[in-house]
Design a protein around this motif. Sequence first.
Motif, PDB file in Angstrom:
ATOM      1  N   UNK A 570       0.808  -1.224   0.000  1.00  0.00           N
ATOM      2  CA  UNK A 570       0.000   0.000   0.000  1.00  0.00           C
ATOM      3  C   UNK A 570       0.838   1.269   0.000  1.00  0.00           C
ATOM      4  N   UNK A 571       2.087   1.164   0.434  1.00  0.00           N
ATOM      5  CA  UNK A 571       2.950   2.343   0.400  1.00  0.00           C
ATOM      6  C   UNK A 571       3.784   2.391  -0.881  1.00  0.00           C
ATOM      7  N   UNK A 572       3.575   1.415  -1.755  1.00  0.00           N
ATOM      8  CA  UNK A 572       4.210   1.374  -3.074  1.00  0.00           C
ATOM      9  C   UNK A 572       5.725   1.490  -2.980  1.00  0.00           C
ATOM     10  N   UNK A 573       6.327   0.716  -2.058  1.00  0.00           N
ATOM     11  CA  UNK A 573       7.785   0.758  -1.914  1.00  0.00           C
ATOM     12  C   UNK A 573       8.422  -0.145  -2.968  1.00  0.00           C
ATOM     13  N   UNK A 574       9.678   0.148  -3.304  1.00  0.00           N
ATOM     14  CA  UNK A 574      10.420  -0.690  -4.247  1.00  0.00           C
ATOM     15  C   UNK A 574      10.851  -1.976  -3.557  1.00  0.00           C
ATOM     16  N   UNK A 575      10.708  -3.097  -4.269  1.00  0.00           N
ATOM     17  CA  UNK A 575      10.987  -4.407  -3.689  1.00  0.00           C
ATOM     18  C   UNK A 575      11.958  -5.194  -4.562  1.00  0.00           C
ATOM     19  N   UNK A 576      12.659  -6.109  -3.940  1.00  0.00           N
ATOM     20  CA  UNK A 576      13.444  -7.091  -4.684  1.00  0.00           C
ATOM     21  C   UNK A 576      13.574  -8.359  -3.847  1.00  0.00           C
ATOM     22  N   UNK A 577      13.929  -9.473  -4.506  1.00  0.00           N
ATOM     23  CA  UNK A 577      14.057 -10.766  -3.836  1.00  0.00           C
ATOM     24  C   UNK A 577      15.405 -11.395  -4.152  1.00  0.00           C
ATOM     25  N   UNK A 578      15.868 -12.243  -3.224  1.00  0.00           N
ATOM     26  CA  UNK A 578      17.052 -13.063  -3.439  1.00  0.00           C
ATOM     27  C   UNK A 578      16.695 -14.501  -3.081  1.00  0.00           C
ATOM     28  N   UNK A 579      16.883 -15.398  -4.050  1.00  0.00           N
ATOM     29  CA  UNK A 579      16.610 -16.812  -3.839  1.00  0.00           C
ATOM     30  C   UNK A 579      17.939 -17.556  -3.773  1.00  0.00           C
ATOM     31  N   UNK A 580      18.161 -18.312  -2.717  1.00  0.00           N
ATOM     32  CA  UNK A 580      19.417 -19.055  -2.561  1.00  0.00           C
ATOM     33  C   UNK A 580      19.128 -20.489  -2.141  1.00  0.00           C
ATOM     34  N   UNK A 581      20.074 -21.358  -2.469  1.00  0.00           N
ATOM     35  CA  UNK A 581      19.994 -22.755  -2.062  1.00  0.00           C
ATOM     36  C   UNK A 581      21.405 -23.258  -1.818  1.00  0.00           C
ATOM     37  N   UNK A 582      21.606 -23.893  -0.669  1.00  0.00           N
ATOM     38  CA  UNK A 582      22.924 -24.422  -0.346  1.00  0.00           C
ATOM     39  C   UNK A 582      23.172 -25.721  -1.109  1.00  0.00           C
ATOM     40  N   UNK A 583      24.378 -25.857  -1.647  1.00  0.00           N
ATOM     41  CA  UNK A 583      24.794 -27.084  -2.319  1.00  0.00           C
ATOM     42  C   UNK A 583      25.942 -27.669  -1.503  1.00  0.00           C
ATOM     43  N   UNK A 597      12.687 -16.152  -9.990  1.00  0.00           N
ATOM     44  CA  UNK A 597      11.729 -15.334  -9.242  1.00  0.00           C
ATOM     45  C   UNK A 597      11.211 -14.240 -10.163  1.00  0.00           C
ATOM     46  N   UNK A 598       9.894 -14.046 -10.182  1.00  0.00           N
ATOM     47  CA  UNK A 598       9.280 -13.025 -11.039  1.00  0.00           C
ATOM     48  C   UNK A 598       8.331 -12.169 -10.208  1.00  0.00           C
ATOM     49  N   UNK A 599       8.557 -10.836 -10.245  1.00  0.00           N
ATOM     50  CA  UNK A 599       7.665  -9.886  -9.576  1.00  0.00           C
ATOM     51  C   UNK A 599       6.572  -9.446 -10.537  1.00  0.00           C
ATOM     52  N   UNK A 600       5.359  -9.395 -10.038  1.00  0.00           N
ATOM     53  CA  UNK A 600       4.250  -8.830 -10.802  1.00  0.00           C
ATOM     54  C   UNK A 600       3.508  -7.840  -9.909  1.00  0.00           C
ATOM     55  N   UNK A 601       3.384  -6.571 -10.396  1.00  0.00           N
ATOM     56  CA  UNK A 601       2.677  -5.531  -9.651  1.00  0.00           C
ATOM     57  C   UNK A 601       1.366  -5.234 -10.367  1.00  0.00           C
ATOM     58  N   UNK A 602       0.278  -5.355  -9.658  1.00  0.00           N
ATOM     59  CA  UNK A 602      -1.036  -5.055 -10.209  1.00  0.00           C
ATOM     60  C   UNK A 602      -1.753  -4.141  -9.224  1.00  0.00           C
ATOM     61  N   UNK A 603      -1.582  -2.849  -9.435  1.00  0.00           N
ATOM     62  CA  UNK A 603      -2.071  -1.895  -8.450  1.00  0.00           C
ATOM     63  C   UNK A 603      -1.239  -2.042  -7.182  1.00  0.00           C
ATOM     64  N   UNK A 604      -1.901  -2.188  -6.030  1.00  0.00           N
ATOM     65  CA  UNK A 604      -1.179  -2.384  -4.767  1.00  0.00           C
ATOM     66  C   UNK A 604      -0.868  -3.856  -4.513  1.00  0.00           C
ATOM     67  N   UNK A 605      -1.413  -4.750  -5.346  1.00  0.00           N
ATOM     68  CA  UNK A 605      -1.173  -6.174  -5.158  1.00  0.00           C
ATOM     69  C   UNK A 605       0.143  -6.583  -5.813  1.00  0.00           C
TER      70      UNK A 605
END
Length: 756
Positions: A570-583, A597-605
């Motif tokens: 709701x505050x429309x902040x910028x986001x990012x993700x990091x996906x990791x897996x131990x080998x 990982x794929x971000x999809x923004x649809x309004x506030x959702x």
Amino acid sequence: MTNSSSKASGEAPVDTLTSQSNLRHEQQSKQDCKETAKTTGSKRGRAEGIPKEDAVVLKEWSFKTSEPSITDGKTGQMTARPQPVNAKEPIKTFVSENGDMMDRDEERIRKIFSVRAITQTITEGACSDLDKLRAIWIWLCNYIEYDVKGYLGFSKMVYSPEQVILTGRAVCSGYSSVCLQMCREAGIECREVSGYSKGAGYRPGQSFRNTESDHSWNAVCLDGQWFLLDACWGAGYVDLDNRAFIKRYKEYYFLTDPENFIDSHYPEEEEWQLLESPIKIEEFEKRVLKKPDFYTLNLTLNHPKHFLIVTENGEATVSMSFPQLVHFTYRISQLSGKKPQEVSNSIGFLTSTQQSMKLRLMPPKPGTYELELFARAGNTPKTFNWICSFQLKCTSPKTSEELPENPHTCWGLQPDAMSLGLEPCNYGNDIISLESGSFRLVLKTTRPLMVLCELSHKNLDKTLAEKCLAIQPEPDQLTCSVLCPYYGYYHLSVFVRDWANEADSFENAGNFLLHCTAGAVNLNELFPSGLSSSCGPGITTLEAGLFEFSHTEALVYTQQGKCDITFQNRQDIDLLCKLTKEQGDQPASQTTLSNHVLFTHNGSKVTISINLPESGVYKLGLYGKTSLKQGYPLLCDYILKNTSINKWPPFPRMYGSWKKGSVLFEPRAGQLEASSWVKFRVQVPGARRVSVEGDQSVDLQLSESGVWEGKAFTGRGPELHLAASLNEASNNTMTFLMAFSVVEPEHEKGSTAHMH
């Protein structure tokens, strides 16, 4: 009675325990030294250069009188306890090494140190027998110290009241004889009572039959009723190990309730029990030894009723109740040989609430043990006082495995956990048995808290233990998920502080005993390393303005190898993700996994779509730019457990021009088959033109629903790009939004390899 036959058990009790791990008796404090200086100036006077002055008695005393009535009709029962009498100055004495006065006029000394002179001085101004007795009691407790050297035979013991007053020291009969003489001088009817006692050196189960009496005290008559007092025990206690007398005033021994006094004092003459139903010495021997603090803390012993506890099915219990918060600890020693051998407290399981305590005892070996309990009021410094003792007999152990050590003593929530912001819970009142190798502890809170957890097991090192815990702090609850890679007992400690007060230190709020009996977790299936203390959505995500998460717990299971996590931004902040897996011991490349990982923004959702390349345990870190400061602080960690054998390809590679509001409907995979037609459906807000760029350029058409649609031929690759005209001035300036890899079909790869 003489003291030649006195035993260690007949003198002042040792009753103080510090909070140190070895639970040894408290050393004499600086205040004790000041108190002792008042009464033993003679012994230090010459060493400190104090002049050899004649002894004097200072008459400056003040009294505080009590209520007129002191009894309630029941024999020996007080309703209004007398108030203290304060002496502004002590009596100063100077005594030689052998106890004799030096260079004094004998007649003057006898007059100054006479029982009559002192009694008249200290009772001057007293309005009642109670006030007079109170003055005598205070004087005895403050100005006569126990004669440890005389008792141990290192010096000549003194017996007569005059010698006691002259030297300032006495054994038990000295206290009682001076009290007797002073009471007579004050006109108070008094008796000297001889009998048996449970003092220093006493052990539960000790027999007093066919032995000489070992102690003496007094009975006094006030307003026609008899009462009991013991000035020797009221003055302090004897530390036999250090051969020292520790001055520690105990009000409890002044006019003590006979029902309580009989727990530690058994008179030779039955009448001086002052009980309506006198008990036999056999009953006295069986009675639990309860110390003064047992009564001052208003404790009630619910079980057992006698000192001896015998295990049933390898287990025994002690339970108490009380009106206000009390903290407990205990010490256990095995009775073997001449000296008891202290054993680990891990054979006990102590739980406590605001008004009750229960101690379960589960010795791993057969034998006889001594149990000492210590307690302190909930609002006092961390010094525990001895309250009672028991003897424990175990014939058949319940288990051969000892429980883990608990440095915080109490299992379950701490009795004062409510003051730390936690609500009562049922966890920890018993050992928590686990058959799945995993456990989820949920604690309700009254305010937002920061939490830290520690897990210990005999086979766990610190690094491995950290991979067994995942912590999720929410505004109204704390969740700790636990994995158990080994069978046996685990100790889970919980520490909290207020969320907003970062300067506060963490305090222990609870300790939970877990017993894993089945389903231990494989070491390869533990949580990822490096998890933050904010797993799953909680306080941090709320503060960032993120709400309504589709997955509210930190742990996400996927049987298909793919999932979507949605929430409101709701505050429309910028986001990012990091996906990791131990080998093994090496973490996988975050750059490689970031395309899954794929971000999809649809309004506030916001929708975070995850396609996992293989089975296993992953960590998904969600970051957000919550202020004008540089960087993206971590908002929460998700733990993804994938049991699917599917190997999902990555998503298309995103460029910076792929803005909020852009939605990729088709194709979702980032890898496209060569020489094939692919349908594209995409939403790009503000785009004047959208095309697919490859061997040839194909424009997509804008539908009535605002979606750009069309088909494109992949050709031989190696990539296809989705591009858009975002410049209002020209449709010819195209910007790449994302890239798709073009790969050969598997069967064609095989044919090519065969040709070569």
